[in-house]
Design a protein around this motif. Structure first.
Motif, PDB file in Angstrom:
ATOM      1  N   SER A  24     -16.090 -35.392 -20.332  1.00 51.84           N
ATOM      2  CA  SER A  24     -15.984 -35.070 -21.758  1.00 51.84           C
ATOM      3  C   SER A  24     -16.921 -35.905 -22.621  1.00 51.84           C
ATOM      4  CB  SER A  24     -14.541 -35.267 -22.222  1.00 51.84           C
ATOM      5  OG  SER A  24     -14.150 -36.626 -22.081  1.00 51.84           O
ATOM      6  N   SER A  25     -17.489 -36.974 -22.064  1.00 54.16           N
ATOM      7  CA  SER A  25     -18.426 -37.790 -22.835  1.00 54.16           C
ATOM      8  C   SER A  25     -19.844 -37.234 -22.811  1.00 54.16           C
ATOM      9  CB  SER A  25     -18.438 -39.225 -22.286  1.00 54.16           C
ATOM     10  OG  SER A  25     -18.856 -39.241 -20.925  1.00 54.16           O
ATOM     11  N   LEU A  26     -20.096 -36.195 -22.038  1.00 51.23           N
ATOM     12  CA  LEU A  26     -21.418 -35.593 -21.968  1.00 51.23           C
ATOM     13  C   LEU A  26     -21.660 -34.684 -23.167  1.00 51.23           C
ATOM     14  CD1 LEU A  26     -21.420 -34.565 -18.181  1.00 51.23           C
ATOM     15  CD2 LEU A  26     -22.413 -36.633 -19.207  1.00 51.23           C
ATOM     16  N   ARG A  27     -22.936 -34.493 -23.482  1.00 49.02           N
ATOM     17  CA  ARG A  27     -23.293 -33.549 -24.532  1.00 49.02           C
ATOM     18  C   ARG A  27     -23.120 -32.132 -24.013  1.00 49.02           C
ATOM     19  NH1 ARG A  27     -25.899 -35.686 -28.821  1.00 49.02           N
ATOM     20  NH2 ARG A  27     -26.877 -33.660 -29.277  1.00 49.02           N
ATOM     21  N   LEU A  28     -23.026 -31.195 -24.944  1.00 51.40           N
ATOM     22  CA  LEU A  28     -22.682 -29.821 -24.585  1.00 51.40           C
ATOM     23  C   LEU A  28     -23.661 -29.188 -23.591  1.00 51.40           C
ATOM     24  CD1 LEU A  28     -20.826 -27.413 -24.961  1.00 51.40           C
ATOM     25  CD2 LEU A  28     -22.181 -26.734 -26.959  1.00 51.40           C
ATOM     26  N   PRO A  29     -24.991 -29.296 -23.744  1.00 52.92           N
ATOM     27  CA  PRO A  29     -25.884 -28.665 -22.745  1.00 52.92           C
ATOM     28  C   PRO A  29     -25.681 -29.226 -21.335  1.00 52.92           C
ATOM     29  CG  PRO A  29     -27.093 -29.151 -24.761  1.00 52.92           C
ATOM     30  CD  PRO A  29     -25.764 -29.833 -24.883  1.00 52.92           C
ATOM     31  N   VAL A  30     -25.554 -30.548 -21.228  1.00 52.19           N
ATOM     32  CA  VAL A  30     -25.356 -31.152 -19.913  1.00 52.19           C
ATOM     33  C   VAL A  30     -23.985 -30.762 -19.356  1.00 52.19           C
ATOM     34  CG1 VAL A  30     -25.314 -33.322 -18.631  1.00 52.19           C
ATOM     35  CG2 VAL A  30     -26.872 -33.046 -20.573  1.00 52.19           C
ATOM     36  N   TYR A  31     -22.977 -30.714 -20.226  1.00 49.21           N
ATOM     37  CA  TYR A  31     -21.631 -30.359 -19.774  1.00 49.21           C
ATOM     38  C   TYR A  31     -21.592 -28.918 -19.271  1.00 49.21           C
ATOM     39  CZ  TYR A  31     -16.592 -29.594 -19.868  1.00 49.21           C
ATOM     40  OH  TYR A  31     -15.306 -29.282 -19.522  1.00 49.21           O
ATOM     41  N   LYS A  32     -22.302 -28.015 -19.912  1.00 48.30           N
ATOM     42  CA  LYS A  32     -22.343 -26.632 -19.461  1.00 48.30           C
ATOM     43  C   LYS A  32     -22.977 -26.524 -18.071  1.00 48.30           C
ATOM     44  CE  LYS A  32     -23.766 -23.485 -22.192  1.00 48.30           C
ATOM     45  NZ  LYS A  32     -24.599 -22.731 -23.147  1.00 48.30           N
ATOM     46  N   ARG A  33     -24.052 -27.284 -17.828  1.00 50.39           N
ATOM     47  CA  ARG A  33     -24.685 -27.271 -16.505  1.00 50.39           C
ATOM     48  C   ARG A  33     -23.731 -27.833 -15.439  1.00 50.39           C
ATOM     49  NH1 ARG A  33     -30.363 -30.156 -16.900  1.00 50.39           N
ATOM     50  NH2 ARG A  33     -30.185 -29.731 -14.646  1.00 50.39           N
ATOM     51  N   LEU A  34     -22.947 -28.862 -15.815  1.00 47.69           N
ATOM     52  CA  LEU A  34     -21.985 -29.439 -14.872  1.00 47.69           C
ATOM     53  C   LEU A  34     -20.914 -28.431 -14.501  1.00 47.69           C
ATOM     54  CD1 LEU A  34     -20.786 -31.889 -13.344  1.00 47.69           C
ATOM     55  CD2 LEU A  34     -19.589 -32.474 -15.473  1.00 47.69           C
ATOM     56  N   ILE A  35     -20.357 -27.733 -15.490  1.00 48.37           N
ATOM     57  CA  ILE A  35     -19.302 -26.754 -15.223  1.00 48.37           C
ATOM     58  C   ILE A  35     -19.841 -25.588 -14.395  1.00 48.37           C
ATOM     59  CG2 ILE A  35     -17.739 -25.098 -16.304  1.00 48.37           C
ATOM     60  CD1 ILE A  35     -16.793 -27.961 -16.477  1.00 48.37           C
ATOM     61  N   SER A  36     -21.060 -25.150 -14.694  1.00 48.91           N
ATOM     62  CA  SER A  36     -21.649 -24.046 -13.934  1.00 48.91           C
ATOM     63  C   SER A  36     -21.871 -24.434 -12.475  1.00 48.91           C
ATOM     64  CB  SER A  36     -22.964 -23.615 -14.584  1.00 48.91           C
ATOM     65  OG  SER A  36     -22.755 -23.186 -15.914  1.00 48.91           O
ATOM     66  N   GLU A  37     -22.319 -25.668 -12.245  1.00 45.42           N
ATOM     67  CA  GLU A  37     -22.546 -26.125 -10.879  1.00 45.42           C
ATOM     68  C   GLU A  37     -21.228 -26.264 -10.115  1.00 45.42           C
ATOM     69  OE1 GLU A  37     -24.845 -27.118  -7.639  1.00 45.42           O
ATOM     70  OE2 GLU A  37     -25.435 -26.325  -9.610  1.00 45.42           O
ATOM     71  N   MET A  38     -20.197 -26.795 -10.762  1.00 40.66           N
ATOM     72  CA  MET A  38     -18.890 -26.935 -10.104  1.00 40.66           C
ATOM     73  C   MET A  38     -18.284 -25.574  -9.785  1.00 40.66           C
ATOM     74  SD  MET A  38     -17.033 -30.146 -11.930  1.00 40.66           S
ATOM     75  CE  MET A  38     -17.490 -31.829 -11.505  1.00 40.66           C
ATOM     76  N   ARG A  39     -18.462 -24.632 -10.648  1.00 45.46           N
ATOM     77  CA  ARG A  39     -17.941 -23.287 -10.372  1.00 45.46           C
ATOM     78  C   ARG A  39     -18.693 -22.646  -9.217  1.00 45.46           C
ATOM     79  NH1 ARG A  39     -17.455 -19.590 -15.522  1.00 45.46           N
ATOM     80  NH2 ARG A  39     -15.712 -21.045 -15.826  1.00 45.46           N
ATOM     81  N   ALA A  40     -20.004 -22.890  -9.144  1.00 44.84           N
ATOM     82  CA  ALA A  40     -20.786 -22.333  -8.046  1.00 44.84           C
ATOM     83  C   ALA A  40     -20.406 -22.955  -6.711  1.00 44.84           C
ATOM     84  CB  ALA A  40     -22.275 -22.514  -8.321  1.00 44.84           C
ATOM     85  N   ARG A  41     -19.962 -24.207  -6.733  1.00 47.29           N
ATOM     86  CA  ARG A  41     -19.583 -24.890  -5.497  1.00 47.29           C
ATOM     87  C   ARG A  41     -18.122 -24.632  -5.115  1.00 47.29           C
ATOM     88  NH1 ARG A  41     -23.091 -28.783  -3.571  1.00 47.29           N
ATOM     89  NH2 ARG A  41     -24.941 -29.160  -4.868  1.00 47.29           N
ATOM     90  N   GLY A  42     -17.442 -23.775  -5.836  1.00 52.84           N
ATOM     91  CA  GLY A  42     -16.104 -23.354  -5.423  1.00 52.84           C
ATOM     92  C   GLY A  42     -14.956 -24.151  -6.002  1.00 52.84           C
ATOM     93  N   MET A  43     -15.149 -24.805  -7.141  1.00 53.71           N
ATOM     94  CA  MET A  43     -14.025 -25.522  -7.751  1.00 53.71           C
ATOM     95  C   MET A  43     -12.983 -24.521  -8.241  1.00 53.71           C
ATOM     96  SD  MET A  43     -13.916 -28.428 -10.706  1.00 53.71           S
ATOM     97  CE  MET A  43     -13.997 -29.707  -9.458  1.00 53.71           C
ATOM     98  N   SER A  44     -11.735 -24.896  -8.175  1.00 50.94           N
ATOM     99  CA  SER A  44     -10.638 -24.012  -8.568  1.00 50.94           C
ATOM    100  C   SER A  44     -10.687 -23.715 -10.059  1.00 50.94           C
ATOM    101  CB  SER A  44      -9.294 -24.650  -8.216  1.00 50.94           C
ATOM    102  OG  SER A  44      -9.105 -25.835  -8.958  1.00 50.94           O
ATOM    103  N   PRO A  45     -10.234 -22.518 -10.476  1.00 51.48           N
ATOM    104  CA  PRO A  45     -10.201 -22.200 -11.911  1.00 51.48           C
ATOM    105  C   PRO A  45      -9.294 -23.145 -12.699  1.00 51.48           C
ATOM    106  CG  PRO A  45      -9.988 -20.210 -10.600  1.00 51.48           C
ATOM    107  CD  PRO A  45      -9.870 -21.362  -9.654  1.00 51.48           C
TER     108      PRO A  45
END
Length: 451
Positions: A24-45
């Motif tokens: 949550s301390s990341l800026r929005l563009p970096v945070y969006k890339r983090l969430i997209s990568e975690m979703r691609a690697r199979g993190m639970s919804p």
């Protein structure tokens, strides 16, 4: 660690959301890339929704309801500059776009809080539609406080956004009651016939909608048609009792004293008088705001219910109970018999009905005073008699008047209610005793009353 030995006990394993705070301390563009990568690697919804919830609560101001209530919706938006409002709107829309579409992964309270913030920040229609869809699918988890979304539009007339609640209710019916059609309504379906998996959420939502209608019904700007549309969306089988709906209708009529009799009757058609409790029937019978037709229906069904109850008492099943026809002083103690202690006038037990339950080693007797039943029947007679005199006083009956000065239609109605005899002048009325003194004549009197 000291000399290879830990002194703080067994180390605790981090929970599933150990990374929420750091992310949550990341800026929005970096945070969006983090969430997209975690979703691609199979993190639970659930994990993704938990992180988005933590991020939104940290960066969106006014997300908690207490912040909005303390300052008001307009004050909260006015306290922010236009640039800050624009940044908050973009942040909210980006977070909503990242939310998983699966049902139940995000809390309903969080979704409704985001929807309230989107209304204040005037977010785009796509953002609001997505939140309404997610919250509507799990509407049974919402509370009345969460549904009170303020209406901040300049052209809005009502205090709360009732259209938003109506759309969420339609979404709930569409996703949870698809077996009963697109509108989710089926008059033939009862609570016993409805599937148990749908009955519990539907009953919860029905109570929630009734409470919401009672809350927004105090708004004088709320139209009667909108009130009826929301109330009619709830399936018939979802309400085991219509007490909550009756309370909402009564509050709405009280807040809108300019309603005509026809409009009041349309509102009262939403509830089923047969599904009102005894307390609600008593209140409705004395409610001067209700139309006369509705009051007559309530009194009729209340007397019908009393008649059915009395009939089940006095005419029990022959396989389970037998009425004692012997002398007043005799009493049969065998199982499966009902003894009516109808003795002489000197016997004090003639006002008690003693029921003996069969199939037990010892007799279990439960006594109920007939005086309470007698008093209730007398009250019903007095109420119906006063209503009948009021109808004649208004001078409405002009044709078809028979003996006793009663119109034919009203005569049939009163005969259905179990009230006999015409309306006589006070000088010709004779005071008759309510009930005879002997036990046999008392039972005959109860039978004459239709009980």
């Amino acid at each position: 660690m000291w000399n290879g030995i830990t002194t703080t006990g067994k180390p605790r394993s981090p929970g599933a959301g150990w990374w929420y705070r750091q992310a949550s301390s990341l800026r929005l563009p970096v945070y969006k890339r983090l969430i997209s990568e975690m979703r691609a690697r199979g993190m639970s919804p659930e994990g993704i929704a938990g992180s988005l919830t933590h991020y939104a609560r940290r960066h969106l101001s006014g997300l908690n309801r207490r912040d909005v209530v303390s300052g008001g919706a307009s004050d909260t938006a006015a306290a922010l500059s236009d640039d800050v409002v624009g940044e908050q709107r973009v942040l909210l829309e980006e977070i909503v776009a990242l939310l998983p579409a699966e049902k139940g992964v995000a809390a309903t309270r969080f979704l409704l809080g985001m929807l309230r913030t989107a209304t204040i920040l005037h977010a785009g229609p796509a953002c609001r539609d997505a939140l309404e869809t997610l919250a509507g699918e799990q509407l049974e988890e919402a509370t009345l406080e969460d549904l009170l979304i303020p209406n901040t539009g300049y052209s809005s007339e009502t205090l709360y956004d009732v259209d938003c609640v109506q759309r969420m209710l339609e979404q709930f019916l569409l996703s949870n009651t698809t077996a009963y059609g697109a509108d989710g309504r089926s008059p033939e379906i009862t609570a016993d016939e409805a599937p148990s998996g749908e009955l519990m959420p539907a009953s919860t939502v029905a109570r929630l909608v009734d409470g919401y209608l009672a809350e927004v019904g105090t708004d004088a700007s709320l139209k009667s048609t909108k009130f009826q549309q929301i109330a009619a969306l709830v399936p018939d089988y979802a309400r085991s009792l219509d007490d909550g709906l009756y309370r909402a209708i009564d509050i709405f009529i009280k807040a809108h004293p300019w309603l005509t009799e026809s409009e009041k009757e349309q509102l009262c058609r939403l509830m089923n008088c047969q599904k009102l409790s005894l307390e609600a029937c008593t209140h409705a019978a004395q409610n001067e705001r209700l139309p006369l037709r509705v009051v007559v229906q309530v009194l009729f069904f209340e007397q019908l219910r009393l008649r059915t109850t009395m009939t089940s008492w006095f005419f029990a099943n022959d396989n389970n109970a037998v009425v004692d026809q012997g002398s007043p002083s005799s009493r049969r103690k065998s199982g499966g018999e009902i003894d009516f202690a109808a003795g002489s006038e000197d016997n004090d037990d003639d006002d008690k009905v003693v029921v003996y339950t069969p199939g037990s080693s010892e007799q279990h007797a439960s006594a109920m005073s007939v005086e309470d039943i007698r008093q209730r029947v007398v009250e019903l007679e007095d109420e119906c008699s006063s209503m009948r005199q009021e109808m004649h006083r208004l001078g409405k009956p002009k044709a078809g008047i028979g003996g006793g000065g009663r119109p034919g239609a009203l005569g049939r109605l009163f005969r259905k209610l179990g009230i006999g005899g015409g309306v006589r002048p006070p000088s010709q009325q004779q005071q008759q005793p309510r009930l005879p003194s002997s036990g046999g004549e008392k039972r005959s009197r109860f039978l004459d009353l239709g009980c």
